[in-house]
Design a protein around this motif. Structure first.
Motif, PDB file in Angstrom:
ATOM      1  N   VAL A 236       1.085  -1.454  -0.258  1.00  0.00           N
ATOM      2  CA  VAL A 236       0.035  -0.141  -0.062  1.00  0.00           C
ATOM      3  C   VAL A 236       0.684   1.543   0.055  1.00  0.00           C
ATOM      4  O   VAL A 236       1.920   2.096   0.758  1.00  0.00           O
ATOM      5  N   GLN A 237       0.558   1.999  -0.915  1.00  0.00           N
ATOM      6  CA  GLN A 237       0.993   3.329  -1.294  1.00  0.00           C
ATOM      7  C   GLN A 237       1.146   4.286   0.735  1.00  0.00           C
ATOM      8  O   GLN A 237       0.193   4.083   0.934  1.00  0.00           O
ATOM      9  N   GLU A 238       2.362   4.522   1.090  1.00  0.00           N
ATOM     10  CA  GLU A 238       1.975   5.424   2.089  1.00  0.00           C
ATOM     11  C   GLU A 238       0.900   6.569   1.895  1.00  0.00           C
ATOM     12  O   GLU A 238       0.877   6.895   3.569  1.00  0.00           O
ATOM     13  N   SER A 239       0.700   7.254   1.284  1.00  0.00           N
ATOM     14  CA  SER A 239       0.275   8.045   0.618  1.00  0.00           C
ATOM     15  C   SER A 239      -1.318   7.817   0.259  1.00  0.00           C
ATOM     16  O   SER A 239      -2.421   8.705   0.691  1.00  0.00           O
ATOM     17  N   ASN A 240      -2.188   6.178   0.386  1.00  0.00           N
ATOM     18  CA  ASN A 240      -2.848   5.805   0.307  1.00  0.00           C
ATOM     19  C   ASN A 240      -3.948   5.669   1.045  1.00  0.00           C
ATOM     20  O   ASN A 240      -4.091   4.164   1.806  1.00  0.00           O
ATOM     21  N   GLN A 241      -4.958   7.305   2.295  1.00  0.00           N
ATOM     22  CA  GLN A 241      -4.872   6.811   3.650  1.00  0.00           C
ATOM     23  C   GLN A 241      -6.474   5.735   3.659  1.00  0.00           C
ATOM     24  O   GLN A 241      -6.245   5.040   4.409  1.00  0.00           O
ATOM     25  N   ALA A 242      -6.880   6.121   1.904  1.00  0.00           N
ATOM     26  CA  ALA A 242      -8.039   4.501   2.561  1.00  0.00           C
ATOM     27  C   ALA A 242      -7.758   3.786   2.085  1.00  0.00           C
ATOM     28  O   ALA A 242      -8.776   2.559   3.507  1.00  0.00           O
ATOM     29  N   ALA A 243      -6.862   3.022   1.862  1.00  0.00           N
ATOM     30  CA  ALA A 243      -6.192   1.895   1.767  1.00  0.00           C
ATOM     31  C   ALA A 243      -5.729   1.545   2.786  1.00  0.00           C
ATOM     32  O   ALA A 243      -6.182   0.130   3.422  1.00  0.00           O
ATOM     33  N   SER A 244      -5.340   2.030   3.305  1.00  0.00           N
ATOM     34  CA  SER A 244      -4.165   1.814   4.685  1.00  0.00           C
ATOM     35  C   SER A 244      -5.439   1.505   6.217  1.00  0.00           C
ATOM     36  O   SER A 244      -5.371   0.849   7.135  1.00  0.00           O
ATOM     37  N   ALA A 245      -6.029   2.186   6.044  1.00  0.00           N
ATOM     38  CA  ALA A 245      -7.462   2.274   7.025  1.00  0.00           C
ATOM     39  C   ALA A 245      -8.067   0.928   6.748  1.00  0.00           C
ATOM     40  O   ALA A 245      -8.398  -0.126   7.307  1.00  0.00           O
ATOM     41  N   LEU A 246      -8.093   0.623   5.378  1.00  0.00           N
ATOM     42  CA  LEU A 246      -8.957  -0.505   4.727  1.00  0.00           C
ATOM     43  C   LEU A 246      -8.503  -1.823   5.192  1.00  0.00           C
ATOM     44  O   LEU A 246      -8.870  -2.571   6.657  1.00  0.00           O
ATOM     45  N   PHE A 247      -6.491  -2.412   5.281  1.00  0.00           N
ATOM     46  CA  PHE A 247      -6.485  -3.244   6.191  1.00  0.00           C
ATOM     47  C   PHE A 247      -5.855  -3.365   7.408  1.00  0.00           C
ATOM     48  O   PHE A 247      -6.050  -4.127   8.027  1.00  0.00           O
ATOM     49  N   GLU A 248      -5.278  -2.091   7.841  1.00  0.00           N
ATOM     50  CA  GLU A 248      -5.446  -1.771   9.135  1.00  0.00           C
ATOM     51  C   GLU A 248      -6.365  -2.438  10.391  1.00  0.00           C
ATOM     52  O   GLU A 248      -6.718  -2.764  10.801  1.00  0.00           O
ATOM     53  N   GLY A 249      -7.943  -2.328   9.197  1.00  0.00           N
ATOM     54  CA  GLY A 249      -9.032  -2.497  10.177  1.00  0.00           C
ATOM     55  C   GLY A 249      -9.508  -3.816   9.807  1.00  0.00           C
ATOM     56  O   GLY A 249     -10.000  -4.021  10.740  1.00  0.00           O
ATOM     57  N   ILE A 250      -8.758  -4.733   9.364  1.00  0.00           N
ATOM     58  CA  ILE A 250      -9.181  -6.020   9.679  1.00  0.00           C
ATOM     59  C   ILE A 250      -7.984  -6.359   9.907  1.00  0.00           C
ATOM     60  O   ILE A 250      -7.398  -8.051  10.072  1.00  0.00           O
ATOM     61  N   GLY A 251      -6.912  -6.120  10.757  1.00  0.00           N
ATOM     62  CA  GLY A 251      -5.793  -6.615  11.511  1.00  0.00           C
ATOM     63  C   GLY A 251      -4.323  -6.328  10.772  1.00  0.00           C
ATOM     64  O   GLY A 251      -3.542  -7.390  11.645  1.00  0.00           O
ATOM     65  N   ALA A 252      -4.135  -6.172   9.762  1.00  0.00           N
ATOM     66  CA  ALA A 252      -3.027  -6.225   8.832  1.00  0.00           C
ATOM     67  C   ALA A 252      -2.080  -5.275   9.825  1.00  0.00           C
ATOM     68  O   ALA A 252      -2.512  -3.909   9.970  1.00  0.00           O
ATOM     69  N   ARG A 253      -0.898  -4.993   9.513  1.00  0.00           N
ATOM     70  CA  ARG A 253       0.168  -4.664  10.327  1.00  0.00           C
ATOM     71  C   ARG A 253       0.908  -4.657   9.227  1.00  0.00           C
ATOM     72  O   ARG A 253       2.080  -5.490   8.739  1.00  0.00           O
ATOM     73  N   PRO A 254       1.169  -3.432   9.180  1.00  0.00           N
ATOM     74  CA  PRO A 254       3.289  -3.289   8.274  1.00  0.00           C
ATOM     75  C   PRO A 254       4.092  -3.627   8.694  1.00  0.00           C
ATOM     76  O   PRO A 254       4.228  -3.661  10.189  1.00  0.00           O
ATOM     77  N   VAL A 255       4.885  -4.669   8.004  1.00  0.00           N
ATOM     78  CA  VAL A 255       6.071  -5.178   8.418  1.00  0.00           C
ATOM     79  C   VAL A 255       7.495  -4.582   7.768  1.00  0.00           C
ATOM     80  O   VAL A 255       8.520  -5.197   8.658  1.00  0.00           O
ATOM     81  N   SER A 256       6.890  -3.983   6.688  1.00  0.00           N
ATOM     82  CA  SER A 256       8.375  -3.600   6.002  1.00  0.00           C
ATOM     83  C   SER A 256       7.882  -2.606   5.140  1.00  0.00           C
ATOM     84  O   SER A 256       7.076  -2.252   4.091  1.00  0.00           O
ATOM     85  N   SER A 257       9.180  -1.537   4.601  1.00  0.00           N
ATOM     86  CA  SER A 257       9.001  -0.470   3.428  1.00  0.00           C
ATOM     87  C   SER A 257       9.346  -0.431   2.331  1.00  0.00           C
ATOM     88  O   SER A 257      10.739  -1.060   2.488  1.00  0.00           O
ATOM     89  N   ASN A 258       9.471  -0.569   1.293  1.00  0.00           N
ATOM     90  CA  ASN A 258      10.098   0.201   0.056  1.00  0.00           C
ATOM     91  C   ASN A 258      10.206   1.322  -0.041  1.00  0.00           C
ATOM     92  O   ASN A 258       8.833   2.118  -0.059  1.00  0.00           O
ATOM     93  N   LEU A 259      10.495   1.946  -1.329  1.00  0.00           N
ATOM     94  CA  LEU A 259      10.745   3.256  -1.299  1.00  0.00           C
ATOM     95  C   LEU A 259      11.736   2.632  -2.904  1.00  0.00           C
ATOM     96  O   LEU A 259      12.219   2.552  -3.396  1.00  0.00           O
ATOM     97  N   GLU A 260       9.870   3.932  -4.013  1.00  0.00           N
ATOM     98  CA  GLU A 260      10.525   4.654  -4.886  1.00  0.00           C
ATOM     99  C   GLU A 260      11.638   5.445  -5.563  1.00  0.00           C
ATOM    100  O   GLU A 260      10.965   6.355  -5.056  1.00  0.00           O
ATOM    101  N   LEU A 261      13.029   5.715  -5.738  1.00  0.00           N
ATOM    102  CA  LEU A 261      13.498   6.572  -6.018  1.00  0.00           C
ATOM    103  C   LEU A 261      13.558   7.269  -7.564  1.00  0.00           C
ATOM    104  O   LEU A 261      13.011   6.088  -8.247  1.00  0.00           O
ATOM    105  N   ILE A 262      13.837   8.828  -8.086  1.00  0.00           N
ATOM    106  CA  ILE A 262      13.622   8.972  -8.598  1.00  0.00           C
ATOM    107  C   ILE A 262      15.088   9.646  -9.035  1.00  0.00           C
ATOM    108  O   ILE A 262      15.574  10.388  -8.324  1.00  0.00           O
ATOM    109  N   ARG A 263      15.485   9.846 -10.552  1.00  0.00           N
ATOM    110  CA  ARG A 263      16.367  10.961 -11.116  1.00  0.00           C
ATOM    111  C   ARG A 263      16.248  11.056 -12.099  1.00  0.00           C
ATOM    112  O   ARG A 263      15.618  10.594 -12.986  1.00  0.00           O
TER     113      ARG A 263
END
Length: 263
Positions: A236-263
């Motif tokens: 889930v993209q960090e800025s997608n608050q609706a998706a984060s709320a959907l998953f966290e609302g069913i007991g999902a938990r963030p365990v790691s993160s990826n960074l998309e970098l641009i040049r």
């Protein structure tokens, strides 16, 4: 294959950077490959690059050559926990564009709270492998057009499955859909090759806030639970608050993160 060295050192033990294919270079030390680059266009047209090198100095040499040859903008994805690799890309002029969280998602309905989810009026769930391919492709195209007109498809998860040009579905059997009598309203894609992964949950803009996404998740997670999987995962993209709320609302938990970098 063009094997002409692009960088040569003064000593016989110097690392030599060599082009081996279109948009691909190798770093050689005494004829041993000690680093290599990769570059590919994603389905959305962006050019993603990666470098695999034994040492930071070799990484820097490969980056210098590759970045001089490839057109900007360029993108890459790194595990945020890999501080050293992230630092290498920053030295090469890359900056963080966005962060994507990886969620561990339980499947047990008694844990998720989805055991008694009611379907919205007039909506049915079509299980994986049973969707009409024409209607599936129609809802996929409609949702993609809506996303592109709003936040842009580049805001979707960074890890995109390579597909033939023009094909955004791939394997239709991996999709569960929410259906009205005359069309599909939403979809969820699940891949179970290594471990179950929810690759996409999406609902038509005009049908959102009706509980369709929860109903799709309830069906999918219960099916996985019956198949013996205690958990799945999703990005889930960090800025997608609706998706984060959907998953966290069913007991999902963030365990790691990826960074998309641009040049």
């Amino acid at each position: 294959m063009d094997m002409k060295p692009l960088i040569s050192g003064l000593s016989e033990n110097a690392v030599v950077i060599t082009r081996v294919a279109d948009r691909q270079w190798h770093a050689l030390h005494d004829s041993l490959v000690v680093g290599r680059t990769y570059a590919e266009h994603r389905p959305d047209g962006r050019l993603f690059v990666s470098i695999d090198a034994w040492h930071d100095a070799t990484f820097d040499q490969l980056a210098e050559v590759m970045l001089a040859e490839l057109p900007a903008p360029l993108y890459t994805v790194v595990d945020e926990a890999d501080v050293e690799l992230t630092a290498c890309w920053r030295r090469a002029g890359f900056a963080v564009r966005r962060r994507e969280w990886e969620y561990d998602v339980p499947t047990d309905p008694q844990v998720t709270g989805l055991e008694e989810v009611l379907l919205p009026s007039g909506v049915t769930i079509v299980p994986a492998g049973q969707a009409d391919e024409g209607l599936l492709r129609a809802v996929d195209r409609a949702i993609r057009d809506e996303v592109e007109a709003a936040v842009g498809w580049q805001s979707m998860p960074a890890e995109v499955i390579p597909l033939p040009e023009g094909d955004t579905i791939g394997d239709p059997s991996k999709y569960v859909v929410a259906a009205a009598p005359d069309r599909y309203l939403g979809l969820i894609r699940v891949v179970t090759e290594d471990r179950p992964r929810i690759g996409l949950v999406a609902v038509r803009a005009g049908e959102q806030r009706r509980g369709i996404a929860r109903a799709l998740l309830a069906h999918t997670l219960e099916t996985l639970h019956r198949s013996g999987f205690a958990a799945t995962w999703a990005e889930v993209q960090e800025s997608n608050q609706a998706a984060s709320a959907l998953f966290e609302g069913i007991g999902a938990r963030p365990v790691s993160s990826n960074l998309e970098l641009i040049r």
